[in-house]
Design an enzyme around this catalytic site. Structure first.
Site, mmCIF file in Angstrom:
data_model
loop_
_atom_site.group_PDB
_atom_site.id
_atom_site.type_symbol
_atom_site.label_atom_id
_atom_site.label_comp_id
_atom_site.label_asym_id
_atom_site.label_seq_id
_atom_site.Cartn_x
_atom_site.Cartn_y
_atom_site.Cartn_z
ATOM 1 N N CYS A 1 -11.889 -16.276 -22.962
ATOM 2 C CA CYS A 1 -11.250 -15.257 -22.114
ATOM 3 C C CYS A 1 -9.835 -14.967 -22.621
ATOM 4 C CB CYS A 1 -11.205 -15.742 -20.670
ATOM 5 S SG CYS A 1 -10.355 -14.618 -19.559
ATOM 6 N N LYS B 1 0.572 3.682 5.691
ATOM 7 C CA LYS B 1 -0.343 2.636 6.162
ATOM 8 C C LYS B 1 0.375 1.311 6.422
ATOM 9 C CE LYS B 1 -4.737 4.179 4.293
ATOM 10 N NZ LYS B 1 -5.851 3.861 3.391
ATOM 11 N N ASP C 1 0.870 -1.174 0.000
ATOM 12 C CA ASP C 1 0.000 0.000 0.000
ATOM 13 C C ASP C 1 0.909 1.226 0.000
ATOM 14 O OD1 ASP C 1 -1.870 2.079 0.708
ATOM 15 O OD2 ASP C 1 -3.175 0.543 1.549
ATOM 16 N N GLN D 1 -12.832 5.160 10.229
ATOM 17 C CA GLN D 1 -14.211 4.692 10.355
ATOM 18 C C GLN D 1 -14.310 3.206 10.008
ATOM 19 O OE1 GLN D 1 -15.620 4.385 6.988
ATOM 20 N NE2 GLN D 1 -17.817 4.820 7.102
ATOM 21 N N ARG D 2 -13.310 2.640 9.333
ATOM 22 C CA ARG D 2 -13.378 1.229 8.918
ATOM 23 C C ARG D 2 -12.025 0.531 8.851
ATOM 24 N NH1 ARG D 2 -13.395 4.897 5.438
ATOM 25 N NH2 ARG D 2 -12.274 4.783 3.479
ATOM 26 N N ASP E 1 -9.716 -2.636 -4.342
ATOM 27 C CA ASP E 1 -10.935 -2.049 -4.879
ATOM 28 C C ASP E 1 -10.668 -0.861 -5.791
ATOM 29 O OD1 ASP E 1 -13.666 -2.572 -5.103
ATOM 30 O OD2 ASP E 1 -14.116 -0.715 -4.034
ATOM 31 N N ASN F 1 -10.063 7.487 7.192
ATOM 32 C CA ASN F 1 -9.911 6.030 7.053
ATOM 33 C C ASN F 1 -10.396 5.290 8.302
ATOM 34 O OD1 ASN F 1 -6.559 6.480 5.695
ATOM 35 N ND2 ASN F 1 -8.512 6.455 4.590
ATOM 36 N N CYS G 1 -14.891 4.891 -3.164
ATOM 37 C CA CYS G 1 -15.560 5.131 -1.883
ATOM 38 C C CYS G 1 -15.578 6.584 -1.480
ATOM 39 C CB CYS G 1 -14.878 4.341 -0.793
ATOM 40 S SG CYS G 1 -15.495 2.691 -0.755
HETATM 41 ZN ZN LIG Z 1 -10.792 -15.654 -17.567
#
Ligand SMILES: [Zn+2]
Length: 379
Positions: free
Chosen positions: A356, A193, A169, A179-180, A237, A177, A299
């Site tokens: 794919c 972090k 990170d 809060q979670r 995310d 941050n 977020c």
């Molecule tokens: Zn795939």
């Protein structure tokens, strides 16, 4: 032929006359004390290769466990393996101690005592046990992001005894941050972090080695970050990182535990196409390309209920522990969706896409793509 059951006192008398007493409990159980003079060999090891421990098949053998059931099973196994003079101690070590027969305490070093105490609740589970705990201790997990998902996931992976956590990170702790992102504290606002995560995790479990990597994932470092890890837990995310991780995990054959949250909803899955080409989907089978930036609010724009990443991060940690132990049914080929407001879970089947671009069998690796940095905040 039926196995003879004897009392602890009879066992002691026979032992003093030359019979071999064998304690077939697990090492962590014997650590609490065992019948004096007993040879400690865990039942599974003994049954797998009895002659390694007991070379003479006509020796008089007395088996003891905690209460008398496992020693009876082990005695039957030894009899089937050709041992002719085997008895089992009824009531086991519990009764041996109650009758005040002599007990020895194996000399344990501080490290072993720490292991036994810290993981005692895992050691009680036959599905984990000592072998599983040693597997966790020998494993290395890459956690991407020390944010909303990475915090609870890394917290529990360290507590569970994963031997090495590599946490990547490049962000610093911000008041918004807290809060979670439960690895961090108010006093560490402004610190990197990964440094904050390292302090918290080392305080929780000094046995776990933390590799703090203050870097953002890019095509240039993704393979170095994945080097030597058993699985990757995606707590980033953001789409550019998610696609890089997916493609690298397929290429290198490493399972990816995926999680994402937004507002009141989250989702989790295990992408294991790298080890099961054509048999399990990857993230691109689901979403071949990232969405346009305007359809991918992060977020800081959309908001998130503080407890939600806790739920999703712990589901990811649960899948990670199961994969490392090789137990249960992984969330492979299934997308689990969670809605906090209605408190409902929903599961979707995911099938591998035979076309794919990354994971279709026999397809050559297309190379990494650094998507535009449209969603920079790590949750
Ligand atoms: Zn795939």
């Amino acid at each position: 032929m039926a196995i003879e059951e004897i009392t602890p006192r009879q066992a002691r008398e026979r032992q003093l006359r030359g019979a071999v007493l064998v304690d077939v409990r697990e090492a962590h159980e014997r650590a609490g004390g065992l019948a004096e003079g007993a040879l400690g060999v865990a039942r599974a090891a003994l049954e797998a290769d009895p002659s390694a421990y007991l070379p003479e098949r006509d020796a008089e053998l007395l088996l003891i466990c905690q209460a008398g059931a496992r020693s009876m099973q082990a005695a039957l196994a030894l009899q089937a393996a050709g041992y002719v003079r085997v008895a089992s101690v009824a009531g086991g070590t519990t009764r041996w101690i109650a009758e005040e027969l002599p007990v020895a305490r194996p000399e344990l070093d501080a490290d072993r005592l720490d292991f036994n105490e810290r993981y005692s609740r895992h050691l009680l589970l036959p599905e984990v046990g000592e072998a599983g705990q040693l597997k966790l201790q020998a494993s290395r997990v890459l956690v991407i992001g020390a944010g909303g998902l990475g915090s609870p996931a890394a917290f529990y992976l360290a507590a569970a005894g994963v031997g090495q956590l590599r946490i990547a990170d490049d962000d610093v702790v911000d008041r918004s941050n807290l809060q979670r992102q439960i690895l961090h504290t108010d006093a560490r606002i402004g610190q990197p972090k990964v440094a904050s995560a390292q302090s918290t995790l080392c305080a929780l479990n000094p046995r776990t080695r933390i590799e703090a990597v203050a870097e953002r994932v890019t095509s240039a470092n993704v393979e170095r970050l994945l080097d030597g890890v058993d699985l990757v837990l995606d707590g980033a995310d953001n789409f550019p990182v998610r696609y890089l991780l997916n493609d690298a995990c397929v290429k290198l054959g490493i399972p990816l535990v995926y999680g994402a949250v937004q507002r009141f909803e989250g989702q989790v899955s295990v992408f294991d196409a790298g080890r099961q080409r054509g048999g399990a989907p990857c993230y691109r089978c689901l979403f071949p390309e990232p969405p346009a930036p305007e359809f991918a609010p992060n977020c800081s724009e959309a908001g998130v209920l503080g407890v939600l990443p806790g739920v999703i991060g712990l589901l990811q940690a649960t899948e990670a522990v199961k994969l490392l132990l090789g137990i249960g049914e992984p969330l492979r080929g299934r997308l689990l969706q969670f809605d906090a407001l209605s408190m409902r879970f929903r599961e979707l089947r995911l099938r591998p896409d035979p076309d794919c671009v990354v994971c279709a069998p026999h397809r050559a690796f297309p190379g990494y793509i650094d998507y535009a940095q449209f969603c920079a905040t790590v949750l």
